[in-house]
Design a protein around this motif. Structure first.
Motif, PDB file in Angstrom:
ATOM      1  N   THR A 195       0.795  -1.240   0.000  1.00 15.70           N
ATOM      2  CA  THR A 195       0.000   0.000   0.000  1.00 15.70           C
ATOM      3  C   THR A 195       0.824   1.286   0.000  1.00 15.70           C
ATOM      4  O   THR A 195       1.974   1.301   0.465  1.00 15.70           O
ATOM      5  N   ASN A 196       0.209   2.339  -0.510  1.00 21.94           N
ATOM      6  CA  ASN A 196       0.822   3.667  -0.466  1.00 21.94           C
ATOM      7  C   ASN A 196       0.531   4.388   0.856  1.00 21.94           C
ATOM      8  O   ASN A 196       1.029   5.488   1.085  1.00 21.94           O
ATOM      9  N   GLU A 197      -0.293   3.789   1.705  1.00 18.71           N
ATOM     10  CA  GLU A 197      -0.573   4.400   3.015  1.00 18.71           C
ATOM     11  C   GLU A 197       0.706   4.351   3.867  1.00 18.71           C
ATOM     12  O   GLU A 197       1.408   3.343   3.858  1.00 18.71           O
ATOM     13  N   ALA A 198       0.959   5.420   4.618  1.00 20.83           N
ATOM     14  CA  ALA A 198       2.143   5.443   5.480  1.00 20.83           C
ATOM     15  C   ALA A 198       1.926   4.574   6.718  1.00 20.83           C
ATOM     16  O   ALA A 198       2.876   4.111   7.341  1.00 20.83           O
ATOM     17  N   GLU A 199       0.661   4.390   7.075  1.00 23.23           N
ATOM     18  CA  GLU A 199       0.320   3.551   8.237  1.00 23.23           C
ATOM     19  C   GLU A 199      -0.875   2.702   7.871  1.00 23.23           C
ATOM     20  O   GLU A 199      -1.740   3.153   7.089  1.00 23.23           O
ATOM     21  N   LEU A 200      -0.976   1.539   8.456  1.00 23.22           N
ATOM     22  CA  LEU A 200      -2.191   0.753   8.251  1.00 23.22           C
ATOM     23  C   LEU A 200      -3.366   1.512   8.860  1.00 23.22           C
ATOM     24  O   LEU A 200      -3.197   2.243   9.839  1.00 23.22           O
TER      25      LEU A 200
ATOM     26  N   ASP B 182      -5.040   3.904   7.465  1.00 22.97           N
ATOM     27  CA  ASP B 182      -5.193   5.271   6.953  1.00 22.97           C
ATOM     28  C   ASP B 182      -6.408   5.341   6.021  1.00 22.97           C
ATOM     29  O   ASP B 182      -7.210   6.275   6.078  1.00 22.97           O
ATOM     30  N   PHE B 183      -6.534   4.366   5.126  1.00 19.04           N
ATOM     31  CA  PHE B 183      -7.644   4.250   4.171  1.00 19.04           C
ATOM     32  C   PHE B 183      -7.857   5.498   3.316  1.00 19.04           C
ATOM     33  O   PHE B 183      -8.949   5.745   2.818  1.00 19.04           O
ATOM     34  N   GLY B 184      -6.836   6.320   3.192  1.00 21.76           N
ATOM     35  CA  GLY B 184      -6.971   7.519   2.356  1.00 21.76           C
ATOM     36  C   GLY B 184      -7.734   8.643   3.025  1.00 21.76           C
ATOM     37  O   GLY B 184      -7.966   9.694   2.424  1.00 21.76           O
ATOM     38  N   VAL B 185      -8.142   8.410   4.284  1.00 23.13           N
ATOM     39  CA  VAL B 185      -8.879   9.469   4.996  1.00 23.13           C
ATOM     40  C   VAL B 185      -8.083   9.943   6.214  1.00 23.13           C
ATOM     41  O   VAL B 185      -8.641  10.511   7.158  1.00 23.13           O
ATOM     42  N   GLY B 186      -6.790   9.676   6.185  1.00 23.82           N
ATOM     43  CA  GLY B 186      -5.937  10.108   7.288  1.00 23.82           C
ATOM     44  C   GLY B 186      -6.144   9.290   8.549  1.00 23.82           C
ATOM     45  O   GLY B 186      -5.811   9.749   9.646  1.00 23.82           O
TER      46      GLY B 186
ATOM     47  N   GLY C 153     -14.989   4.226  26.531  1.00 20.95           N
ATOM     48  CA  GLY C 153     -14.352   5.266  27.338  1.00 20.95           C
ATOM     49  C   GLY C 153     -12.921   5.584  26.945  1.00 20.95           C
ATOM     50  O   GLY C 153     -12.263   6.397  27.594  1.00 20.95           O
ATOM     51  N   PHE C 154     -12.403   4.924  25.910  1.00 22.36           N
ATOM     52  CA  PHE C 154     -11.031   5.202  25.468  1.00 22.36           C
ATOM     53  C   PHE C 154     -11.048   5.635  24.007  1.00 22.36           C
ATOM     54  O   PHE C 154     -11.971   5.318  23.266  1.00 22.36           O
ATOM     55  N   GLU C 155      -9.966   6.336  23.645  1.00 16.19           N
ATOM     56  CA  GLU C 155      -9.783   6.629  22.226  1.00 16.19           C
ATOM     57  C   GLU C 155      -8.873   5.567  21.658  1.00 16.19           C
ATOM     58  O   GLU C 155      -7.838   5.254  22.234  1.00 16.19           O
ATOM     59  N   THR C 156      -9.252   5.016  20.539  1.00 11.56           N
ATOM     60  CA  THR C 156      -8.361   4.070  19.879  1.00 11.56           C
ATOM     61  C   THR C 156      -8.291   4.471  18.405  1.00 11.56           C
ATOM     62  O   THR C 156      -9.110   5.254  17.937  1.00 11.56           O
ATOM     63  N   THR C 157      -7.304   3.977  17.709  1.00 15.05           N
ATOM     64  CA  THR C 157      -7.138   4.416  16.324  1.00 15.05           C
ATOM     65  C   THR C 157      -7.418   3.283  15.351  1.00 15.05           C
ATOM     66  O   THR C 157      -7.276   2.104  15.694  1.00 15.05           O
ATOM     67  N   SER C 158      -7.750   3.677  14.120  1.00 15.42           N
ATOM     68  CA  SER C 158      -7.948   2.669  13.079  1.00 15.42           C
ATOM     69  C   SER C 158      -6.616   1.970  12.782  1.00 15.42           C
ATOM     70  O   SER C 158      -6.591   0.843  12.308  1.00 15.42           O
ATOM     71  N   LYS C 159      -5.494   2.625  13.096  1.00 16.44           N
ATOM     72  CA  LYS C 159      -4.169   2.022  12.881  1.00 16.44           C
ATOM     73  C   LYS C 159      -4.031   0.768  13.756  1.00 16.44           C
ATOM     74  O   LYS C 159      -3.768  -0.328  13.252  1.00 16.44           O
ATOM     75  N   LEU C 160      -4.270   0.955  15.046  1.00 20.73           N
ATOM     76  CA  LEU C 160      -4.109  -0.162  15.982  1.00 20.73           C
ATOM     77  C   LEU C 160      -5.093  -1.291  15.654  1.00 20.73           C
ATOM     78  O   LEU C 160      -4.755  -2.468  15.673  1.00 20.73           O
ATOM     79  N   TRP C 161      -6.274  -0.880  15.347  1.00 23.54           N
ATOM     80  CA  TRP C 161      -7.376  -1.795  15.063  1.00 23.54           C
ATOM     81  C   TRP C 161      -7.064  -2.635  13.820  1.00 23.54           C
ATOM     82  O   TRP C 161      -7.246  -3.839  13.794  1.00 23.54           O
ATOM     83  N   THR C 162      -6.517  -1.952  12.786  1.00 24.12           N
ATOM     84  CA  THR C 162      -6.191  -2.648  11.539  1.00 24.12           C
ATOM     85  C   THR C 162      -4.981  -3.550  11.743  1.00 24.12           C
ATOM     86  O   THR C 162      -4.961  -4.697  11.277  1.00 24.12           O
ATOM     87  N   GLU C 163      -3.976  -3.044  12.447  1.00 24.12           N
ATOM     88  CA  GLU C 163      -2.782  -3.872  12.706  1.00 24.12           C
ATOM     89  C   GLU C 163      -3.175  -5.142  13.460  1.00 24.12           C
ATOM     90  O   GLU C 163      -2.635  -6.227  13.202  1.00 24.12           O
ATOM     91  N   SER C 164      -4.127  -5.002  14.356  1.00 25.94           N
ATOM     92  CA  SER C 164      -4.579  -6.161  15.121  1.00 25.94           C
ATOM     93  C   SER C 164      -5.191  -7.212  14.176  1.00 25.94           C
ATOM     94  O   SER C 164      -4.925  -8.403  14.303  1.00 25.94           O
TER      95      SER C 164
ATOM     96  N   HIS D 187      -7.753  18.830  -2.358  1.00 24.30           N
ATOM     97  CA  HIS D 187      -6.476  18.246  -1.944  1.00 24.30           C
ATOM     98  C   HIS D 187      -6.769  16.863  -1.383  1.00 24.30           C
ATOM     99  O   HIS D 187      -7.935  16.456  -1.296  1.00 24.30           O
ATOM    100  N   GLN D 188      -5.698  16.183  -0.948  1.00 25.05           N
ATOM    101  CA  GLN D 188      -5.926  14.872  -0.337  1.00 25.05           C
ATOM    102  C   GLN D 188      -6.613  15.067   1.017  1.00 25.05           C
ATOM    103  O   GLN D 188      -6.748  16.193   1.504  1.00 25.05           O
ATOM    104  N   ILE D 189      -6.955  13.946   1.637  1.00 25.33           N
ATOM    105  CA  ILE D 189      -7.432  13.987   3.023  1.00 25.33           C
ATOM    106  C   ILE D 189      -6.291  13.521   3.930  1.00 25.33           C
ATOM    107  O   ILE D 189      -6.014  14.116   4.965  1.00 25.33           O
ATOM    108  N   SER D 190      -5.586  12.466   3.500  1.00 22.75           N
ATOM    109  CA  SER D 190      -4.403  11.993   4.243  1.00 22.75           C
ATOM    110  C   SER D 190      -3.300  13.040   4.132  1.00 22.75           C
ATOM    111  O   SER D 190      -3.217  13.754   3.120  1.00 22.75           O
ATOM    112  N   ARG D 191      -2.429  13.079   5.121  1.00 24.20           N
ATOM    113  CA  ARG D 191      -1.285  14.003   5.085  1.00 24.20           C
ATOM    114  C   ARG D 191      -0.434  13.713   3.849  1.00 24.20           C
ATOM    115  O   ARG D 191      -0.075  12.552   3.606  1.00 24.20           O
TER     116      ARG D 191
END
Ligand SMILES: Cc1cc2nc3c(=O)[nH]c(=O)nc-3n(C[C@H](O)[C@H](O)[C@H](O)COP(=O)(O)OP(=O)(O)OC[C@H]3O[C@@H](n4cnc5c(N)ncnc54)[C@H](O)[C@@H]3O)c2cc1C
Lengths: 486, 50
Positions: free
Chosen positions: A210-215, A217-221, A229-240, A354-358
């Protein structure tokens, strides 16, 4: 009497055509131009690509639906827009070339009062030498025909594994500027599921490229979810999910060229590598349809209407600025062309600001950043929104205010299949609001934590299947189709 | 600085517990999730259509 011409019968164009026809009396003409005789529910091509659905289950002929709906249909490719008409006749028109086998190589012109450009993406396989099913070394799932071919090649690979030989299956993006990472992600996990079903998983290396810098990202950053009660990221979730299913990944990658069995690529750190494969499904980058625009005197004014990428300029803010200065308000709301207010572009055909991802560039100057996705749900909403604007302008006069639907105030649900089967299927169901992050309104992560969620499970698969049934029902304009939201 | 080493990131990611995996396939729980997810998606559509 008004005449509305819609270029493209995909998700956005077909939605616009059906809403226009439903709300305008028969004295007005709704005309659709599209090169394919069939409508395709593209999201289900993933299942065609693993043999769980046939081409016929994800497509249907458009002509009978349009005949029943009193929509004029031309199976043709639009080639030129003449928004000022010609020196003899000021009525705007488009030039088309028929692809209908009965009228092959014939050309025609169609006059319009309102024009909707819904031509979607041109699959730009040529951007990477060796990419794609036509003369290249990789397969694709972008069309039902491509997906059928992908399935045949996957079956060959599975057959080789049944004979005891290892195979490397690479699935992902065929260029550093591709979009639709979600589709490649889905296909990777559906293939992985198929390999397990076929009893050959232990002989397969599945690699998500993939061209994503992190798992995640899905093109939406990426996304930040509020969970228990916690914040979690799509990065961690996808890596899992990758860990659980034993799928490897190559990140921040730009495929430079593809030879038989080898991908040559550059990574964001500027290093160059090779990846050997036995089976590869790589999506192409997208371009606009390549329509030309001419003024009354016949001068080519395409650059006034389109960006060099071939996507159409609309009411967005296109001035170049750094990532930190990107704003939700840069995104278009009415999809009107600033050059010709009776011309609109919806779905993938409009040029995003412009893009959405950095945005990221390798030390060698290679851009390796996902292009912004314009998925099915926003594409359908844009089609309907522009249809409503045109309906108001026809009924209330040309000054009627445009309806608005910015991707910065619109949510999206992405249900990424991770395997089929009513009891064994699974999908990652994500919702995000808004699609384009708005850090002014949501300073923490750019999106509402309450409305941005992700979960994996069988329910997601049922939803994905339900969407398949519902959207084909809707696209066939069956009774009460309009009650099904976009 | 971004870390392009996906193998490391994946190896360090949390694995779902057996209970989570069971929940993901439990018909009753998933039936309930199906209803709530649909509702959530529908509300999202409404929120976007203002
Ligand atoms: C494999 C894959 C899986 C996907 N899965 C999902 C998913 O699960 N969920 C989701 O929300 N989105 C998904 N998407 C994205 C979704 O398919 C697009 O967002 C959507 O199709 C865009 O709609 P559109 O109308 O802009 O373009 P399209 O649906 O591609 O339609 C474009 C139309 O224009 C026609 N056309 C092209 N050139 C011309 C011309 N010159 N003249 C006239 N007509 C022309 C084409 O033939 C086509 O009919 C997926 C995409 C892919 C490739």
């Amino acid at each position: 009497m008004a005449r509305i011409v819609i270029l493209g019968a995909g998700i956005s164009g077909h939605t616009a055509a059906l809403h226009l026809r439903r709300q305008l009396s028969r004295q007005h003409d709704v005309v659709v131009v599209s090169p394919n005789s069939k409508w395709n529910w593209i999201p289900s091509n993933i299942w065609v690509g693993v043999g769980k659905m046939s081409k016929e289950q994800v497509t249907f002929p458009l002509a009978p639906i349009y005949r029943r709906q009193h929509i004029e249909f031309h199976q043709a490719l639009a080639t030129e827009i003449h928004p000022e008409g010609s020196s003899e006749n000021p009525t705007p028109f488009v030039s088309i070339r028929y692809t209908d086998p009965l009228r092959e190589s014939e050309s025609a012109t169609l006059e319009y009062d309102y024009l909707i450009n819904a031509t979607g993406p041109q699959l730009n396989f040529g951007a990477t030498p060796g990419l794609g099913p036509d003369g290249g070394h990789t397969v694709s799932v972008c069309s039902a025909a491509h997906a059928t071919e992908a399935r045949a090649r996957l079956d060959e690979s599975i057959e080789v594994m049944r004979q005891g030989r290892r195979q490397t299956l690479v699935i992902g993006m065929g260029h550093g500027t591709c979009t639709c990472e979600g589709a490649a992600f889905e296909y990777a996990f559906n293939v992985e599921h198929e390999l397990r079903q076929a009893g050959v998983r232990d002989l397969a290396d599945v690699v998500y490229f993939t061209n994503e810098a992190e798992l995640g990202d899905f093109g939406v950053g990426g996304m930040t979810f509020g969970q228990q009660g916690f914040e979690t990221t799509s990065k961690l979730w996808t890596e899992s999910l990758f860990r659980e299913r034993g799928v490897r990944a190559v990140l921040g990658a730009h495929a430079e060229r593809i030879e038989d069995g080898v991908i040559h690529y550059e990574q964001l750190d500027g290093t160059h590598h090779e990846l050997a494969f036995d089976f590869a499904m790589l999506l192409p980058p997208f371009r606009g349809a390549g329509l030309k625009v001419f003024d009354r005197e016949g001068r080519d004014v395409s650059e006034r209407v389109f960006l060099p990428s071939g996507f159409m300029r609309v009411d967005a803010h296109y001035d170049a600025k750094p990532f930190e200065e990107w704003r939700a308000s840069d995104w278009p709301e009415s999809y009107e062309s600033p050059a010709y207010p009776n011309v609109f572009a919806v779905g993938i055909a409009f040029a995003p600001p412009h893009q959405i991802s950095r945005p990221r560039t390798s030390p060698n100057g290679t851009v390796i950043t996902p292009a912004p996705p314009r998925t099915g749900m926003p594409s359908g909403v844009m089609g309907k929104t522009v249809a409503l604007t045109i309906i108001d302008r026809i009924k209330m006069g040309g000054d009627a205010r445009a309806h608005h639907a910015s991707m910065a105030s619109m949510g999206a649900a992405c249900v990424a299949s991770a395997g089929t089967g009513l009891r064994k299927g699974s999908a990652a169901a994500m919702t995000m609001y808004p699609v384009v992050p708005d850090y002014q309104t949501y300073p923490e992560s750019g999106r509402s934590l309450k409305d941005t969620t992700g979960e994996i499970g069988l329910a997601g698969h049922w939803i994905k299947f339900m969407l398949h049934v519902m959207f084909i029902y809707k696209a066939k304009a069956r009774p009460l189709w309009f009650l099904i939201p976009e | 600085m971004i870390d392009l080493n996906a193998d490391r990131a994946i190896a360090n990611a949390p694995l779902p517990t057996t209970a989570t995996l069971r929940r993901r396939n439990n018909l009753l729980i998933q039936g309930w999730r199906f209803v709530t997810l649909n509702l959530r998606m529908y509300l999202m559509v409404l929120k976007g259509n203002h």
